[in-house]
Enzyme design. Structure first.
Site, PDB file in Angstrom:
ATOM      1  N   CYS A   2       4.833 -22.349   4.252  1.00  0.00           N
ATOM      2  CA  CYS A   2       5.615 -21.936   5.414  1.00  0.00           C
ATOM      3  C   CYS A   2       7.107 -22.121   5.179  1.00  0.00           C
ATOM      4  CB  CYS A   2       5.221 -22.777   6.614  1.00  0.00           C
ATOM      5  SG  CYS A   2       3.497 -22.660   7.038  1.00  0.00           S
ATOM      6  N   ARG A  27       7.767 -18.492  -1.700  1.00  0.00           N
ATOM      7  CA  ARG A  27       6.995 -19.706  -1.426  1.00  0.00           C
ATOM      8  C   ARG A  27       5.525 -19.396  -1.149  1.00  0.00           C
ATOM      9  NH1 ARG A  27      10.426 -23.869   0.181  1.00  0.00           N
ATOM     10  NH2 ARG A  27       8.814 -24.813   1.446  1.00  0.00           N
ATOM     11  N   TRP A  74       1.975 -19.787   6.103  1.00  0.00           N
ATOM     12  CA  TRP A  74       0.907 -19.855   5.088  1.00  0.00           C
ATOM     13  C   TRP A  74      -0.232 -20.600   5.776  1.00  0.00           C
ATOM     14  CZ3 TRP A  74      -1.737 -23.674   2.265  1.00  0.00           C
ATOM     15  CH2 TRP A  74      -2.338 -23.246   1.074  1.00  0.00           C
ATOM     16  N   ASN A  99       6.575 -26.267  10.300  1.00  0.00           N
ATOM     17  CA  ASN A  99       6.013 -26.487   8.957  1.00  0.00           C
ATOM     18  C   ASN A  99       5.357 -27.856   8.956  1.00  0.00           C
ATOM     19  OD1 ASN A  99       7.318 -24.182   8.190  1.00  0.00           O
ATOM     20  ND2 ASN A  99       8.571 -25.139   6.594  1.00  0.00           N
ATOM     21  N   GLY A 100       4.234 -27.979   8.245  1.00  0.00           N
ATOM     22  CA  GLY A 100       3.565 -29.280   8.162  1.00  0.00           C
ATOM     23  C   GLY A 100       2.193 -29.209   8.795  1.00  0.00           C
ATOM     24  N   GLU A 482      -3.093 -25.338 -19.474  1.00  0.00           N
ATOM     25  CA  GLU A 482      -1.974 -24.648 -18.830  1.00  0.00           C
ATOM     26  C   GLU A 482      -2.115 -23.124 -19.011  1.00  0.00           C
ATOM     27  OE1 GLU A 482       0.118 -25.224 -16.728  1.00  0.00           O
ATOM     28  OE2 GLU A 482       1.713 -23.771 -16.972  1.00  0.00           O
ATOM     29  N   LYS A 486      -2.514 -20.487 -15.957  1.00  0.00           N
ATOM     30  CA  LYS A 486      -1.602 -19.342 -15.793  1.00  0.00           C
ATOM     31  C   LYS A 486      -2.396 -18.056 -15.640  1.00  0.00           C
ATOM     32  CE  LYS A 486       1.194 -20.904 -15.080  1.00  0.00           C
ATOM     33  NZ  LYS A 486       1.982 -22.101 -14.884  1.00  0.00           N
ATOM     34  N   GLU A 489      -4.331 -17.929 -12.289  1.00  0.00           N
ATOM     35  CA  GLU A 489      -3.408 -17.911 -11.156  1.00  0.00           C
ATOM     36  C   GLU A 489      -2.868 -16.504 -10.869  1.00  0.00           C
ATOM     37  OE1 GLU A 489      -0.156 -20.448 -12.150  1.00  0.00           O
ATOM     38  OE2 GLU A 489       0.236 -21.016 -10.089  1.00  0.00           O
ATOM     39  N   HIS A 505     -20.791 -28.949 -27.296  1.00  0.00           N
ATOM     40  CA  HIS A 505     -21.507 -29.802 -26.331  1.00  0.00           C
ATOM     41  C   HIS A 505     -21.813 -29.054 -25.034  1.00  0.00           C
ATOM     42  CE1 HIS A 505     -21.041 -33.210 -28.942  1.00  0.00           C
ATOM     43  NE2 HIS A 505     -19.746 -33.001 -29.014  1.00  0.00           N
ATOM     44  N   LYS A 603       4.388 -21.558  -3.521  1.00  0.00           N
ATOM     45  CA  LYS A 603       5.245 -22.161  -4.544  1.00  0.00           C
ATOM     46  C   LYS A 603       5.387 -23.663  -4.326  1.00  0.00           C
ATOM     47  CE  LYS A 603       7.961 -22.170  -8.076  1.00  0.00           C
ATOM     48  NZ  LYS A 603       7.263 -22.112  -9.377  1.00  0.00           N
TER      49      LYS A 603
HETATM   50  O1  M6R Z   1       6.366 -28.346  -7.473  1.00  0.00           O
HETATM   51  P1  M6R Z   1       5.305 -29.071  -8.259  1.00  0.00           P
HETATM   52  O2  M6R Z   1       5.587 -29.085  -9.714  1.00  0.00           O
HETATM   53  O3  M6R Z   1       5.007 -30.430  -7.719  1.00  0.00           O
HETATM   54  O4  M6R Z   1       3.999 -28.187  -8.038  1.00  0.00           O
HETATM   55  C1  M6R Z   1       2.744 -28.612  -8.492  1.00  0.00           C
HETATM   56  C2  M6R Z   1       1.762 -27.454  -8.529  1.00  0.00           C
HETATM   57  O5  M6R Z   1       1.527 -26.971  -7.247  1.00  0.00           O
HETATM   58  C3  M6R Z   1       2.284 -26.299  -9.414  1.00  0.00           C
HETATM   59  O6  M6R Z   1       2.599 -26.748 -10.696  1.00  0.00           O
HETATM   60  C4  M6R Z   1       1.235 -25.174  -9.525  1.00  0.00           C
HETATM   61  O7  M6R Z   1       0.111 -25.620 -10.215  1.00  0.00           O
HETATM   62  C5  M6R Z   1       1.879 -23.956 -10.188  1.00  0.00           C
HETATM   63  N1  M6R Z   1       1.800 -22.829  -9.303  1.00  0.00           N
HETATM   64  C6  M6R Z   1       1.246 -23.564 -11.456  1.00  0.00           C
HETATM   65  O8  M6R Z   1       1.833 -22.451 -12.034  1.00  0.00           O
END
Ligand code: M6R
Length: 608
Positions: A2, A27, A74, A99-100, A482, A486, A489, A505, A603
């Site tokens: 949000c 965001r 959101w 927000n929250g 990672e 990616k 995501e 395994h 984000k």
């Molecule tokens: O802002 P932060 O680094 O604390 O965020 C943590 C995760 O939400 C963030 O790294 C998320 O996994 C990314 N979207 C990955 O690309």
């Protein structure tokens, strides 16, 4: 997640608020809305979907006003829909954006329903409007109503509100959710994210927990948690339009991938000198503290956690300190045992991730030696609340998928490993070797970006599959994780990562011609073992896409071997991240997904 923006000015405010909402689109959100004081009451518009749709409604309905609030939502409580979008109103008098999360919302909703308030949404936010209205009915002023909220609300909130009967003002309340004021000339703004108002002002005030404020075009008053009028420091932050625009790139993620050589230079700048890392780069007194560290506890989420997993290898090899790593969402609730002289290290791009922030706040009451954070946003809650800080200086990262934030976190963590080693006076020769390697890194990363063409050749083959497996050994297992994160995501392909030795395994059962396998095979003492693991894949008709260096003598019949430039082995995890980012980007491009704002993601994840 949000986003809130509010403004009180002497010019038409609608367009300005919508521009601010656009700036916060990165965001992640599902609906948007606005409420403006007009001559004949409050204009209240909400739309499901993108901010453009709200903008179209505004062009049709032409609301006119100089004071207003707006929001991107959101969904947490209640599906994405117009009626769940903010602003919410109480009897068309009080309008709020929030927000929250309000944790005791069910009890409050029941109490307000008993008083006759009708609820139009499934959210935990709408009750805030009714609560303020009930305070006004009890004879309180609007600012007193905002202050009284804290006696009822449990949880985290940043709230902006307007009262139809009080057309020159908007009001704010903050508790554990970011909210800041922007100071203009005869105009004032508020937002949950400085990027929303960064083109309107460079003068910001960060509200503190418990603060409330009454804001008009002619001035503002801030009150602390005891309702006492207070002055808060003004911070200057320059946010240029260039850093928040895509330039010639198709997506922010693409721009951010190709910015990495410069971002890494910025992270190193002023932190290494001569043959070593400089003193106190984490803040005054940090070198003294690091000399005492006996153990490290890392807490982070998502990509930032992967950076921590790589760094644990460095802390052991370079600093001779053992490390424990936890998911931020798990850490606080596992009743952690804290050994003597343990340093808490949080890693966060945004500095607002609720899971990580909660862990930091929890740790403040524990027996840690101190808290240190690696963060990209200087004004964020985690940056401000940690004892020691190293900013990654990567510049704003707008794409939801973290790229330059990750590689700069790794560079920062490497400097932490070296700083601890320096403070403890261990591994001096190794430190000199790493400093030389760090200086050369930006150019080698630049070189690795040239693999784009080869990656574009293999991308269509991965884009047509539903699954992918990523393999790496040692420090490269977190990099494989990672890469898998990616890919899932932004392209929505199911991807998993395994240490290559684990294949036999269990996951080997998944290998057939429909399971592409991406492997990281740099020259290392594990290289031969890795190659044997990859032979197991070949023997089962698996397609292999291998990133290796010139020494990887592999024969690949189905798939491709792509040769990486060479760099110091300890830094190779940083280098091998780059082709995986490009791969996920190119695959997502083929699949036509919303790369910068992938579905369901945000984000800055400001709820637990
Ligand atoms: O802002 P932060 O680094 O604390 O965020 C943590 C995760 O939400 C963030 O790294 C998320 O996994 C990314 N979207 C990955 O690309």
């Amino acid at each position: 997640m949000c986003g809130i923006i509010a403004a009180a000015t002497d010019r038409s405010v609608g367009k300005l608020l919508v521009q601010g909402l656009h700036k916060m689109e990165y965001r992640g959100y599902d609906s948007a809305g606005i409420a403006l004081h007009q001559e004949d009451g409050v204009a209240h518009l909400r739309t499901l979907g993108k901010v453009n749709l709200l903008e179209e409604r505004m062009i049709q309905e032409k609301p006119k006003g100089k004071v207003g609030i707006a929001h991107t939502r959101w969904a947490t409580h209640g599906e994405p829909s117009e009626s769940n979008a903010h602003p919410h109103s109480s009897k068309n008098r009080v309008f709020i954006v929030h927000n929250g999360i309000i944790e005791n919302y069910l009890a409050l909703k029941a109490a307000l329903s008993k008083k006759g308030y009708l609820f139009q949404s499934q959210t935990d936010s709408e009750l805030i409007a009714h609560l303020i209205d009930s305070f006004l009915n009890d004879g309180k002023s609007m600012i007193e109503g905002m202050q009284a909220l804290k006696t009822s609300l449990e949880g985290a909130y940043a709230i902006a509100a307007i009262d139809k009967e009080d057309s020159n003002y908007f009001y704010l309340a903050r508790n554990k959710s970011p909210l800041l004021l922007g100071l203009g000339k005869d105009e004032y703004f508020a937002a949950s994210d400085p990027l929303a108002i960064g083109e309107l002002t460079n003068q910001f005030i960060f509200l503190e927990d418990g603060d409330t404020a009454a804001v008009s075009a002619s001035g503002l008053e801030i009150f602390d948690e005891n309702q006492k009028a207070v002055e808060r420091n003004v911070t200057k932050i320059d946010i240029s339009a260039e850093t928040t625009s895509k330039g010639n790139y198709k997506h922010f993620m693409e721009k951010e991938i190709y910015e990495q050589p410069q971002a890494i230079r910025n992270t190193l700048d002023g932190r290494i000198g001569g043959e070593d890392v400089l003193e106190n780069i984490f803040g005054e007194g940090s070198s003294k503290l690091l000399a005492e560290v006996k153990r490290i506890q890392i807490v982070a989420a998502g990509t930032s956690l992967h950076a921590g997993r790589v760094a644990a290898n460095w802390f052991s090899a370079i600093s001779q300190v053992p490390t424990q790593i936890d998911f931020a969402s798990e850490y606080t609730y596992k009743n952690p045992y804290i050994d003597e002289n343990t340093l808490l290290v949080t890693i966060s791009q945004s500095g607002e991730t609720a899971d990580t922030l909660t862990s930091l706040r929890h740790a403040k009451n524990q027996s840690y030696l101190g808290s240190l954070t690696i963060c990209n946003v200087p004004t964020s809650s985690i940056a401000r609340e940690s004892d020691f800080l190293l900013l990654t200086n990567a510049g704003p990262e707008i794409g939801v998928a973290s790229t330059k934030a990750f590689t700069t976190q790794l560079v920062a963590l490497m400097m932490l490993a070296m700083s601890i080693a320096k403070a403890k006076n261990v591994n001096p020769k190794l430190r000199t070797r790493i400093v030389t390697a760090l200086r050369a890194l930006p150019e080698i990363v630049e070189e690795s970006l040239k693999l784009k063409k080869e990656i574009q050749e293999i991308s269509p083959k991965i884009a047509e599959k539903d699954n992918a497996l990523f393999l790496g050994r040692g420090m490269f297992y977190p990099i494989a994780k990672e890469g898998a994160l990616k890919l899932k995501e932004i392209s929505y392909i199911h991807a998993e990562a395994y240490p290559a030795g684990e294949l036999k395994h269990g996951p080997l059962a998944l290998i057939d011609e429909n399971m592409p396998v991406v492997a990281l095979a740099p020259e290392s003492e594990l290289a031969e073992k890795l190659i044997s693991n990859l032979e197991e894949v070949k023997a089962r008709s698996g397609t292999l896409y291998v990133f290796g260096d010139a020494s990887s003598n592999m024969q690949i019949d189905s798939g491709k071997l792509m040769t990486m430039p060479k760099c110091d082995f300890l830094l190779t995890p940083i280098l091998y991240t780059i082709p995986l980012q490009i791969l996920s980007y190119e695959v997502a491009l083929i699949r036509g997904t919303d790369i910068d704002q992938p579905r369901n993601l945000a984000k800055s994840v400001t709820v637990e």
